[in-house]
Write an enzyme that holds these catalytic residues in place. Structure first.
Site, mmCIF file in Angstrom:
data_model
loop_
_atom_site.group_PDB
_atom_site.id
_atom_site.type_symbol
_atom_site.label_atom_id
_atom_site.label_comp_id
_atom_site.label_asym_id
_atom_site.label_seq_id
_atom_site.Cartn_x
_atom_site.Cartn_y
_atom_site.Cartn_z
ATOM 1 N N LYS A 154 0.882 -1.176 0.000
ATOM 2 C CA LYS A 154 0.000 0.000 0.000
ATOM 3 C C LYS A 154 0.912 1.217 0.000
ATOM 4 C CE LYS A 154 -1.561 2.754 2.903
ATOM 5 N NZ LYS A 154 -1.290 3.948 2.090
ATOM 6 N N GLU A 174 8.755 16.200 15.564
ATOM 7 C CA GLU A 174 9.487 15.850 14.345
ATOM 8 C C GLU A 174 9.134 16.916 13.306
ATOM 9 O OE1 GLU A 174 10.572 12.016 11.607
ATOM 10 O OE2 GLU A 174 8.523 12.169 12.317
ATOM 11 N N CYS A 226 13.029 10.701 7.803
ATOM 12 C CA CYS A 226 12.964 10.330 9.229
ATOM 13 C C CYS A 226 14.300 10.547 9.920
ATOM 14 C CB CYS A 226 12.598 8.860 9.378
ATOM 15 S SG CYS A 226 11.095 8.427 8.559
ATOM 16 N N GLU A 244 9.420 1.331 11.087
ATOM 17 C CA GLU A 244 10.474 2.352 10.931
ATOM 18 C C GLU A 244 9.734 3.674 11.042
ATOM 19 O OE1 GLU A 244 12.337 5.077 9.757
ATOM 20 O OE2 GLU A 244 12.531 4.301 7.715
HETATM 21 C C1 SIN Z 1 13.282 7.587 5.742
HETATM 22 O O1 SIN Z 1 13.236 8.783 5.889
HETATM 23 O O2 SIN Z 1 12.377 6.875 6.174
HETATM 24 C C2 SIN Z 1 14.397 6.868 5.030
HETATM 25 C C3 SIN Z 1 15.605 7.672 4.891
HETATM 26 C C4 SIN Z 1 16.740 6.920 4.243
HETATM 27 O O3 SIN Z 1 16.648 5.726 3.919
HETATM 28 O O4 SIN Z 1 17.775 7.545 4.070
#
Ligand code: SIN
Length: 479
Positions: free
Chosen positions: A176, A383, A286, A252
């Site tokens: 998805k 964040e 992230c 993650e």
């Molecule tokens: C992410 O922001 O989830 C992945 C970042 C990355 O793989 O460098």
């Protein structure tokens, strides 16, 4: 070259519309124009996708690793061959500059190559028995149908980081993709089809109703594993949905990355790392730096050089040459970023640079630097997911470790120092899954990616990345 702009979902090898014929537009965040539309699928299509994956699993699980690796190598080659086309599609639907999109396509392809190689190295053990009448062994088997829920910020690489190990292990998948970026997912599935990956092994459900589709894909009894990349709030919901059928879950999730510059650091190197770790993908990763902690002795030098480097970044449509910063993904993201900056300034932060929408367009936010930020401001705990650098001062090591760890998140952290003893002390003390030491870019297919605390569980990429898609079976043989 294959046509890679597709407007249908993929279930059991068939490119289909939603049952009720509904479509949802995919918008280019740079221009606001509609690129194309994709099916707005719901519960029934999600169930059909799970059934297709389950049926395909019965054959796929018993193929040899060498066979699966061969198909995956073909898929890898096709992705690389179409890298320019995929990168343009990625920039068009997601917004990141073409050079970053091209990098992401190759980064994404690397997971398929890596796990094609790893497929052949899934070993069991022979264990010394505890008595003379038994022999003990373990074998590893594919877990089953996998749901891969992927985010909009890396529409290619977050698919391959999950689908690569799943296919290598002998699992089948239902993807998805993020609602804002379904086109790269469909394009990647098309290339998998051209590579000869059998019907039903990869299915793609596009939707504008993620909670409806997500609920089926995370609670269906035939799904044995869920892999999710996205926000911590949604990750918690997925854990709950998966609990009743005790699925294996990899998450993650969000981060609140600190970037610490000690007084003995190479400041020029730190500035380079700071810019890339903060402004890559307009701050929408992230692992992007959220909080800069600069030692008071080098604060002025760092700020002067950092500000000049950020001023030189150019904003624009990612398809234009020389663009460093593209748009934010949608208006909601823009509103969130603006509100965070406004509140921080009201609470006492000093605006050094940016702090407003760019004249380039309503979804473009200027690269921003806020100084004099303190932990009692809301911005220190959120964040950011935007091109905002928040800068704090510190004086001693123990204090900065405590402040860096003072967050429920634990994905990535960065620090700069020339002192080797300090490298070890910091590495042991920072409560994060990934550390950049004198380095602002840490992602690679060969190393484990993942967080601790509320940043998630499980590791993607590397020799560990396939483990989450395998079950260990213990064989106790009486002789
Ligand atoms: C992410 O922001 O989830 C992945 C970042 C990355 O793989 O460098």
């Amino acid at each position: 070259m294959a046509d890679l702009v597709l407007s249908r979902g993929l279930i059991n090898g068939e490119w289909i519309e939603a049952i009720d014929g509904k479509y949802v537009d995919v918008i280019n965040p740079s221009t606001g124009q509609v690129i194309t539309s994709v099916p707005d699928m719901g519960e029934k299509e999600s169930e059909a996708a799970v059934m297709a994956a389950y049926n395909a699993f019965q054959d796929w699980r018993s193929t040899t690793a060498k066979y699966r690796a061969g198909l995956m190598k073909k898929w890898f080659d096709l992705i690389v061959e179409h890298a320019d086309q995929l990168a343009k599609l990625l920039t068009t639907e997601q917004g990141k500059p073409y050079k970053e999109a091209y990098g992401e396509v190759l980064y994404g392809a690397s997971f398929i190559e890596w796990f094609a190689e790893e497929a052949k190295r899934v070993y069991g053990d022979v264990i010394p028995a505890a008595n003379p009448h038994n022999r003990y062994m373990t074998m590893k088997q594919p877990i089953g149908v996998v749901t891969a829920i992927t985010p909009w910020n890396f529409p290619v690489a977050m698919i391959t980081r999950k689908v690569g190990p799943a296919l290598a292990a002998g699992c089948t998948v239902v993807i998805k993709p993020g609602e804002d970026t379904p086109l790269c997912a469909l394009a990647m599935a098309k290339l998998a089809e051209l590579a000869g990956i059998p019907n039903g092994v990869i299915n793609v459900v596009t939707t504008a109703r993620p909670s409806v589709v997500g609920n089926v894909l995370c609670s269906h009894p035939l799904v044995r594993k869920v892999s999710f990349t996205g926000s911590t709030a949604v990750g918690k919901l997925i854990l709950r949905q998966a609990a009743d059928t005790v699925k294996k879950v990899s998450l993650e999730l969000g981060g609140n990355a600190p970037f610490i510059v000690f007084d003995d650091a190479d400041i020029d190197k730190a500035v380079l790392g700071a810019v890339i770790s903060k402004y890559r993908n307009a701050g929408q990763t992230c692992v992007c730096t959220n909080r800069f902690y600069i030692h008071e002795k080098v604060y002025d030098e760092f700020m002067d050089k950092f500000t000049r480097a950020v001023q030189a970044l150019s904003i624009g449509d990612g398809l234009h040459d020389g663009t460093d910063i593209g748009p934010l993904i949608n208006q909601k993201a823009m509103d969130k970023v603006s509100a965070l900056v406004t509140t921080a300034i009201e609470q006492g932060a000093t605006l050094v640079l940016g702090g407003e929408c760019s004249e380039y367009g309503r979804q473009f936010y200027k690269p921003t630097i806020l100084a004099d930020v303190t932990e009692n401001m809301a911005i220190a705990h959120e964040e950011l997911f935007g091109p905002i650098a928040t800068v704090f001062r510190f004086r001693d090591e123990e204090d900065v470790i405590r402040r860096a760890n003072d967050t429920p998140y634990g994905l990535a952290a960065y620090f700069y120092t020339r002192d080797h003893a300090k490298v070890w002390r910091m590495s042991e003390a920072l409560e994060y899954g990934i550390l950049g030491i004198n380095e602002g870019i840490i992602s690679t297919e060969v190393a484990p990616f993942g967080g601790v605390k509320e940043s998630g569980s499980g590791r993607e990429g590397s020799k560990y990345g396939i483990d989450d898609y395998l079950e260990i079976k213990y064989l106790c043989h009486g002789i």
